[in-house]
Design a protein around this motif. Structure first.
Motif, PDB file in Angstrom:
ATOM      1  N   GLU A  38       0.838  -1.189   0.000  1.00 43.38           N
ATOM      2  CA  GLU A  38       0.000   0.000   0.000  1.00 43.38           C
ATOM      3  C   GLU A  38       0.880   1.248   0.000  1.00 43.38           C
ATOM      4  O   GLU A  38       1.739   1.401   0.877  1.00 43.38           O
ATOM      5  CB  GLU A  38      -0.900   0.012   1.229  1.00 43.38           C
ATOM      6  N   PRO A  39       0.676   2.155  -0.973  1.00 40.95           N
ATOM      7  CA  PRO A  39       1.499   3.380  -1.020  1.00 40.95           C
ATOM      8  C   PRO A  39       1.024   4.422  -0.015  1.00 40.95           C
ATOM      9  O   PRO A  39       0.573   5.524  -0.377  1.00 40.95           O
ATOM     10  CB  PRO A  39       1.317   3.848  -2.461  1.00 40.95           C
ATOM     11  N   THR A  40       1.121   4.078   1.257  1.00 37.21           N
ATOM     12  CA  THR A  40       0.718   5.035   2.291  1.00 37.21           C
ATOM     13  C   THR A  40       1.782   6.103   2.453  1.00 37.21           C
ATOM     14  O   THR A  40       2.961   5.892   2.116  1.00 37.21           O
ATOM     15  CB  THR A  40       0.510   4.299   3.621  1.00 37.21           C
ATOM     16  N   PRO A  41       1.416   7.259   2.967  1.00 39.25           N
ATOM     17  CA  PRO A  41       2.442   8.317   3.173  1.00 39.25           C
ATOM     18  C   PRO A  41       3.585   7.857   4.068  1.00 39.25           C
ATOM     19  O   PRO A  41       4.733   8.246   3.857  1.00 39.25           O
ATOM     20  CB  PRO A  41       1.633   9.460   3.795  1.00 39.25           C
ATOM     21  N   GLU A  42       3.269   7.045   5.085  1.00 38.47           N
ATOM     22  CA  GLU A  42       4.332   6.577   5.966  1.00 38.47           C
ATOM     23  C   GLU A  42       5.305   5.657   5.225  1.00 38.47           C
ATOM     24  O   GLU A  42       6.538   5.763   5.395  1.00 38.47           O
ATOM     25  CB  GLU A  42       3.721   5.824   7.160  1.00 38.47           C
ATOM     26  N   ALA A  43       4.782   4.750   4.398  1.00 38.12           N
ATOM     27  CA  ALA A  43       5.658   3.845   3.656  1.00 38.12           C
ATOM     28  C   ALA A  43       6.525   4.611   2.662  1.00 38.12           C
ATOM     29  O   ALA A  43       7.724   4.337   2.524  1.00 38.12           O
ATOM     30  CB  ALA A  43       4.827   2.791   2.920  1.00 38.12           C
ATOM     31  N   LEU A  44       5.944   5.584   1.964  1.00 38.32           N
ATOM     32  CA  LEU A  44       6.731   6.372   1.019  1.00 38.32           C
ATOM     33  C   LEU A  44       7.786   7.206   1.743  1.00 38.32           C
ATOM     34  O   LEU A  44       8.910   7.363   1.233  1.00 38.32           O
ATOM     35  CB  LEU A  44       5.806   7.276   0.201  1.00 38.32           C
ATOM     36  N   ARG A  45       7.443   7.736   2.937  1.00 39.18           N
ATOM     37  CA  ARG A  45       8.412   8.521   3.680  1.00 39.18           C
ATOM     38  C   ARG A  45       9.569   7.651   4.147  1.00 39.18           C
ATOM     39  O   ARG A  45      10.736   8.078   4.124  1.00 39.18           O
ATOM     40  CB  ARG A  45       7.728   9.196   4.866  1.00 39.18           C
ATOM     41  N   ASP A  46       9.284   6.420   4.554  1.00 38.85           N
ATOM     42  CA  ASP A  46      10.358   5.521   4.986  1.00 38.85           C
ATOM     43  C   ASP A  46      11.311   5.214   3.820  1.00 38.85           C
ATOM     44  O   ASP A  46      12.539   5.151   4.011  1.00 38.85           O
ATOM     45  CB  ASP A  46       9.765   4.227   5.519  1.00 38.85           C
ATOM     46  N   ILE A  47      10.750   5.006   2.610  1.00 37.66           N
ATOM     47  CA  ILE A  47      11.604   4.717   1.452  1.00 37.66           C
ATOM     48  C   ILE A  47      12.460   5.931   1.112  1.00 37.66           C
ATOM     49  O   ILE A  47      13.654   5.800   0.785  1.00 37.66           O
ATOM     50  CB  ILE A  47      10.739   4.285   0.256  1.00 37.66           C
ATOM     51  N   ARG A  48      11.894   7.127   1.190  1.00 45.41           N
ATOM     52  CA  ARG A  48      12.679   8.334   0.886  1.00 45.41           C
ATOM     53  C   ARG A  48      13.824   8.502   1.876  1.00 45.41           C
ATOM     54  O   ARG A  48      14.942   8.870   1.490  1.00 45.41           O
ATOM     55  CB  ARG A  48      11.764   9.560   0.923  1.00 45.41           C
ATOM     56  N   GLU A  49      13.553   8.239   3.132  1.00 42.43           N
ATOM     57  CA  GLU A  49      14.615   8.353   4.130  1.00 42.43           C
ATOM     58  C   GLU A  49      15.676   7.273   3.932  1.00 42.43           C
ATOM     59  O   GLU A  49      16.871   7.530   4.084  1.00 42.43           O
ATOM     60  CB  GLU A  49      14.009   8.262   5.533  1.00 42.43           C
ATOM     61  N   GLN A  50      15.238   6.073   3.594  1.00 41.85           N
ATOM     62  CA  GLN A  50      16.189   4.973   3.418  1.00 41.85           C
ATOM     63  C   GLN A  50      17.104   5.204   2.219  1.00 41.85           C
ATOM     64  O   GLN A  50      18.302   4.899   2.277  1.00 41.85           O
ATOM     65  CB  GLN A  50      15.418   3.660   3.251  1.00 41.85           C
ATOM     66  N   LEU A  51      16.546   5.724   1.111  1.00 38.96           N
ATOM     67  CA  LEU A  51      17.310   5.921  -0.126  1.00 38.96           C
ATOM     68  C   LEU A  51      17.853   7.333  -0.262  1.00 38.96           C
ATOM     69  O   LEU A  51      18.468   7.636  -1.298  1.00 38.96           O
ATOM     70  CB  LEU A  51      16.424   5.585  -1.333  1.00 38.96           C
ATOM     71  N   HIS A  52      17.619   8.189   0.715  1.00 39.18           N
ATOM     72  CA  HIS A  52      18.100   9.585   0.688  1.00 39.18           C
ATOM     73  C   HIS A  52      17.555  10.330  -0.534  1.00 39.18           C
ATOM     74  O   HIS A  52      18.251  11.153  -1.143  1.00 39.18           O
ATOM     75  CB  HIS A  52      19.640   9.634   0.661  1.00 39.18           C
ATOM     76  N   LEU A  53      16.290  10.066  -0.877  1.00 40.29           N
ATOM     77  CA  LEU A  53      15.707  10.725  -2.026  1.00 40.29           C
ATOM     78  C   LEU A  53      15.458  12.204  -1.772  1.00 40.29           C
ATOM     79  O   LEU A  53      15.407  12.996  -2.720  1.00 40.29           O
ATOM     80  CB  LEU A  53      14.387  10.038  -2.413  1.00 40.29           C
TER      81      LEU A  53
END
Length: 601
Positions: A38-53
């Motif tokens: 599920e593309p929830t805001p929390e999941a997308l935020r975690d990916i951005r932090e993990q990949l330094h996007l």
């Protein structure tokens, strides 16, 4: 320096691909990792932090370059594994496939040139006719089409060889044939186009007078003609690794081209950048080696300007074959245009050829003849336009080898699909996106061919003598160099016309241009490929029409010649009179000035 700038610009464009595509890289990575996530805001935020996007593309590029300097290309955004081992493994598979394809190409090129070598070594080239239709069709067939036919016939129906996978030497045979046969036929025809000029040089007369056997004469003629073909051999080697995406996809080969394309679709930036860098470095190594080999073969003659021109005003080939092939193609299109290409007949799905449906029907019951005829208008029109643009750009850039050679090497290392993704991200998807992507790559082999022939023609003795008599740069370019270079490059461009037609439609099938139910020829082959075992006519019918287009293009290319310049007379000599070294000496009158023209004049 120019090569470095082009490579840096390419890698920066690839690095910006996730942001140019107007989509959230975090969303694409989440879908690639888990289709049900599920593309929830929390999941997308975690990916951005993990990949330094959130740091932006410039910071990500700098971090990637810094890691490369320390031998670390980072980790995949999708799988989490290290990038360098996966890229090295894919490169090993591509190099192994390249070795097999090169062996097939060498044997094929030798078979194409065998008749010319036999006649030329025995001084009987007057009996030579233009190359056969079989090699013409084979040279014009794209790898994707030949791979589909080999899988359907040899792998599935006959069962002689395994069709899918990459587990041993047996699995190399079919993909090596799919890649090596068209390339070998193309290189063989290019070499066959230069051999008559080599056999017409004075050394062959001396060899015959001294009683030298035919085999050494043929071997030296091949050596004399190879430098004009070696640059395209280098581009072919690079294309095997980056441009064989379709063949790797059909045979399920874990090669570098397929890995790079998958990373581009998933926006896996570390894998995409490292794979593209490996392709560019391989391009630089391959093209440098081929140019060094060409220089080693005729280097002293190039330096001293002691070459003879390989350009000959040969008579055109038979005109009946182009008319015959053109009539058959026009008849197919004319018979299919009155039919409806979108009409569905659910009761006639995958029907064999019959009087009602001469080419059979597809999986939805649509008439294949109608779809081929209606798809010819767009397919042929765009293909001819792209081929013409590639020819013009290739010739113009080929006349400037210092500018074009590094650019051609770098561009040729990138698969057209990846360029299409970059263009789609920048300008959006549309019907002209595949045309721009294919045109951005199609000029590079023509430019390499032009540069190789131009370098040899400039070192020809008649060009140096004409220059010594006072001819200017424009006179030499227009009256000597371009007439020698343009006919073989034009024939080369016509050889690539069917491949361009299928490449355009294949990109559209990937969602980068026209969409189904558009009746483009490449879409017909791709849509009917899953049903090749049950209904082979659904694939073979558009394949046969494409082969017919190849035969028409190549037999037309055999007749491509430029008119000879006539010798001027009266007060306008063919070459301006030579300027005297000493102004005190009398200037010879123009009527008595010796005129040195092209040997064929």
């Amino acid at each position: 320096m120019w090569r470095g700038l082009v490579t840096a610009a390419l890698l920066c464009g690839i690095g910006l691909l996730p942001w140019l595509s107007r989509t959230d890289p975090a969303l694409t990575v989440l879908k690639a990792r888990s289709a049900e996530g599920e593309p929830t805001p929390e999941a997308l935020r975690d990916i951005r932090e993990q990949l330094h996007l959130d740091d932006g593309p410039v910071a990500l590029l700098g971090r990637w370059v810094s890691g490369l300097l320390h031998g670390d290309a980072g980790r995949s955004w999708v799988s989490g594994g290290e990038v360098l081992p996966s890229v090295a493994q894919a490169l090993g598979a591509s190099l192994l496939l390249m070795a097999g394809a090169l062996a097939v190409a060498a044997v094929t090129a030798g078979a194409v040139c065998a008749r010319t070598l036999w006649l030329g070594s025995r001084r009987r080239l007057g009996e030579r006719k233009p190359g056969g239709t079989g090699s013409a069709v084979l040279a014009a067939l794209p790898e994707f089409l030949l791979a589909s036919v080999l899988v359907s016939v040899v792998g599935v129906q006959l069962g002689w060889l395994p069709a899918l996978g990459w587990y041993g030497p047996q699995w190399m045979v079919l993909p090596s044939l799919a890649l090596g046969l068209p390339a070998g036929a193309l290189l063989g025809r290019m070499l066959d186009d230069l051999l008559p000029g080599a056999f017409a040089e004075p050394w062959t007369l001396a060899a015959a007078a001294r009683g030298i056997p035919p085999r050494p004469v043929a071997r030296q003629a091949v050596r004399r003609s190879l430098p004009g073909v070696l640059p395209n051999l280098g581009l072919f080697i690079v294309g095997l690794n980056g441009g064989a995406v379709a063949v790797e996809q059909i045979y399920d080969i874990p090669g570098l081209g397929r890995l790079t394309l998958g990373a581009a679709l998933a926006q896996d930036l570390p894998v995409l950048q490292t794979g593209a860098l490996a392709l560019v470095l391989l391009a630089a190594i391959a093209t440098t080696l081929t140019r060094l080999a060409a220089r080693a073969l005729i280097g002293p003659a190039l330096r001293d300007g002691a070459l003879h021109s390989l350009h000959r005003h040969a008579p055109p080939g038979p005109r009946i074959l182009p008319l015959l092939y053109g009539a058959v193609l026009a008849a197919v299109i004319g018979l299919g245009l009155p039919r409806d290409p979108l009409a569905l007949e659910t009761g006639a799905r995958l029907q064999a050829p019959s009087p009602t449906h001469p080419f059979g029907t597809d999986a939805l019951g649509r008439d294949i003849l109608a779809r081929i005829a209606h798809g010819a208008v767009s397919t042929l029109g765009v293909a001819v336009a792209v081929s013409t643009a590639a020819l013009v750009i290739g010739v113009l850039l080929g006349l400037l080898p210092r500018l074009s050679e590094p650019l051609a090497d770098t561009v040729n290392a990138v698969p057209p699909v990846l360029l299409a993704l970059l263009l789609t991200g920048t300008a959006g998807s549309g019907p002209w996106t595949p045309a721009l992507a294919v045109a951005a790559v199609a000029w590079s082999p023509l430019a390499a061919h032009t540069s190789a022939l131009l370098r040899q023609e400039r070192a020809a003795t008649h060009v140096n003598a004409t220059r010594a008599l006072g001819a200017g740069a424009w006179y030499l370019l227009i009256r000597r160099l371009v007439p020698a270079v343009l006919p073989p490059v034009t024939r080369h461009a016509l050889l690539r016309l069917p491949g361009i037609a299928l490449a355009l439609a294949a990109l559209g099938f990937l969602g980068l241009g026209s969409q189904p139910p558009s009746p483009e020829w490449g879409l017909l082959i791709a849509e009917n490929q899953p049903y090749a075992e049950r209904a082979p006519w659904a694939v073979l019918a558009p394949a046969a029409v494409l082969a017919l287009l190849g035969a028409l293009a190549v037999t037309t290319a055999d007749g491509v010649r430029l008119p000879r310049f006539r010798r001027s007379s009266g007060k306008h000599p063919a070459v301006p009179p030579a300027r005297p070294a000493d102004t005190a000496q009398p200037v010879p009158e123009p009527a008595r000035t010796p005129v040195l023209t092209h040997p064929t004049d």
